[in-house]
Write an enzyme that holds these catalytic residues in place. Structure first.
Site, PDB file in Angstrom:
ATOM      1  N   HIS A 334       0.855  -1.189   0.000  1.00 53.79           N
ATOM      2  CA  HIS A 334       0.000   0.000   0.000  1.00 53.79           C
ATOM      3  C   HIS A 334       0.894   1.243   0.000  1.00 53.79           C
ATOM      4  CE1 HIS A 334      -3.859  -1.932   0.491  1.00 53.79           C
ATOM      5  NE2 HIS A 334      -3.488  -2.558   1.606  1.00 53.79           N
ATOM      6  N   CYS A 377      -0.561   2.565  -4.472  1.00 53.08           N
ATOM      7  CA  CYS A 377      -1.292   3.782  -4.808  1.00 53.08           C
ATOM      8  C   CYS A 377      -0.473   5.004  -4.438  1.00 53.08           C
ATOM      9  CB  CYS A 377      -2.627   3.819  -4.071  1.00 53.08           C
ATOM     10  SG  CYS A 377      -3.855   2.737  -4.819  1.00 53.08           S
TER      11      CYS A 377
END
Length: 493
Positions: A334, A377
């Protein structure tokens, strides 16, 4: 296909097409060579014959090629024109290599790697002919239909393949070695990604070295003058140069390609970070492709901040860097803009990771390319369907330039799955869009000698077309000083 071809062609038929067998005892060598040509002929079907005819258009008259119905017919014309012989069968090896019939090279006592190494100095098929053939392989039925529609007024009323379409444009003088404008315009309208091939061709053509004619080395020399360098001297000199000698290329000939590190975070100890289902697929694909490219792959799962620091210190001073050409570091986790999460929820700046491998901190990698690929991301979380998840946590109100993440020195490349401020997508079983596209394009384009930036451009194009209403655009940033081209692996992936 092999059985069908063999049953359709007998030795008698081949002999009637011109590859007759001599029974003279003094001609056994030539007979054996023709037998090997016949073996190659047996293994080529109608499609390959058409491909060979197209590639030989600059070497054999079109009138003669039109009469050829088999590979042996083509071989006979090459033999007659002294373009093919037992002493020098390289032209046929080049042709088989281009049409991806590498298994047949054994009949000419060549390997795929030998052909690739000799191409820069022994190439007979023109760059233009190569361009058209390579483009024909990438023009699918939909693209072909669109191109024919745009050229309808000049097209004959007949079924066309991509190869015959390009051949027709050439025959009508709409395209030529020095004029590919029509082709550029067609690609810009219906297949923009093919435009890269044309740009590559134009660069290669601009740098192409014209060697002296084989049979007329001294024809133009004034009487009493001697050559300073003979043609053979020039060929030997050219053979010692790298393929892209006019464009600097990173050295890729050491004992090992280098070290590849993969940080694969699936599970996190903080509840705000969800499991990254599908990441194992990405890790497996990266492992396969970088091992295929010759790297020693080191994979670490669910890495905490402390563990990551240990990994960075280990590879910062890794003794094998001295024998390697390159370094690759992949992170699957992440993230938010300019940073990635460790498995214990600590946000770590990408620049901090990369800074361990500057020339000062890691002398073993000085002047060598250092590639970082980040699947995470770089912006706000969005609501997605069950099978697609976002590698995002919190919105980022402002976004400094991506280049700020790259160390301020040469030889770095950072490939991010998405542009600043946006999510990247990962399928829960098939892996992320970015890593899967990177894997596929490395596998497909490295054998075509594409450089890493061209490959990443193709990845951008591929990923940007996915997702319907959900879009993603990868973004590379780099300080590379030279062209990076991975050597073609001996094994197919």
């Amino acid at each position: 296909m092999g059985d069908i071809l063999i049953s359709e062609k007998s030795g008698m038929a081949a002999a009637s097409q011109g590859l007759s067998m001599s029974s003279s005892s003094h001609d056994n060598g030539r007979e054996n060579f023709r037998e090997r040509l016949l073996d190659i002929d047996y293994n080529l079907g109608d499609l390959e014959v058409e491909q060979l005819k197209f590639l030989c258009q600059d070497l054999v008259s079109r009138k003669n090629l039109e009469k050829c119905s088999s590979a042996s017919d083509i071989f006979e014309h090459l033999l007659a024109g002294k373009l093919l012989s037992e002493e020098d069968p390289f032209l046929l090896a080049e042709l088989l290599y281009i049409i991806k019939q590498n298994s047949l090279l054994k009949y000419l006592h060549y390997t795929k790697e030998q052909v690739e190494n000799l191409l820069p100095t022994k190439r007979k098929v023109s760059l233009f002919r190569n361009l058209l053939y390579e483009m024909s392989e990438n023009i699918d039925s939909d693209i072909l239909k669109s191109m024919i529609f745009l050229q309808k007024e000049s097209m004959p009323k007949m079924q066309m393949t991509s190869l015959s379409f390009l051949g027709h444009l050439e025959k009508q003088a709409q395209i030529g070695e020095d004029d590919v404008k029509v082709l550029e315009d067609l690609c810009a309208k219906v297949a923009p990604s093919l435009g890269r091939k044309i740009e590559k061709y134009k660069k290669e053509k601009a740098f192409q070295v014209v060697t002296c004619p084989v049979d007329k080395e001294t024809e133009s020399l004034p009487q009493g003058k001697e050559e300073v360098f003979s043609c053979s001297d020039v060929q030997q000199f050219l053979g010692a140069l790298p393929v892209n000698s006019l464009s600097p290329v990173y050295k890729m000939d050491r004992k090992c390609r280098g070290q590849c590190v993969i940080i694969n975070n699936h599970s996190f100890t903080v509840t705000s970070l969800s499991e990254r289902r599908g990441t194992q697929k990405d890790a497996e694909c990266l492992t396969h492709v970088f091992k295929w490219l010759g790297f020693n792959v080191n994979i670490y799962n669910d890495v905490t901040k402390e563990n990551l620091e240990e990994v960075l210190i280990k590879f910062q001073s890794h003794p094998d860097h001295a024998d390697g050409d390159c370094f690759v570091f992949c992170v699957l986790t992440h993230g938010k803009f300019g940073a990635v999460y460790s498995s214990d929820g600590v946000l770590i700046p990408i620049r901090e990771i990369m800074s361990h491998f500057t020339a000062l901190q890691c002398p073993g990698l000085a002047d060598k390319p250092k590639l970082f690929f980040i699947q995470a991301c770089q912006g706000e979380e969005i609501q997605l369907s069950v099978s697609i998840e976002a590698d995002a946590i919190n919105p980022e109100p402002t976004h400094p330039p991506l280049q700020n993440s790259v160390p301020n020195e040469a030889d770095f490349l950072l490939g991010l799955a998405t542009v600043p401020g946006y999510v990247s997508f990962r399928h829960t079983t098939e892996g992320s869009w970015y890593i899967q596209s990177l894997y596929n394009h490395l596998k497909d384009l490295v054998p075509r000698h594409e450089d890493i930036l061209s490959i990443l451009t193709a990845v951008n194009d591929d990923v940007s077309r996915r997702g319907g209403t959900r879009k993603q655009m990868p973004q590379p940033a780099f300080t590379l000083r030279k062209i990076l081209i991975f050597p073609v692996p001996q094994e197919e992936l």
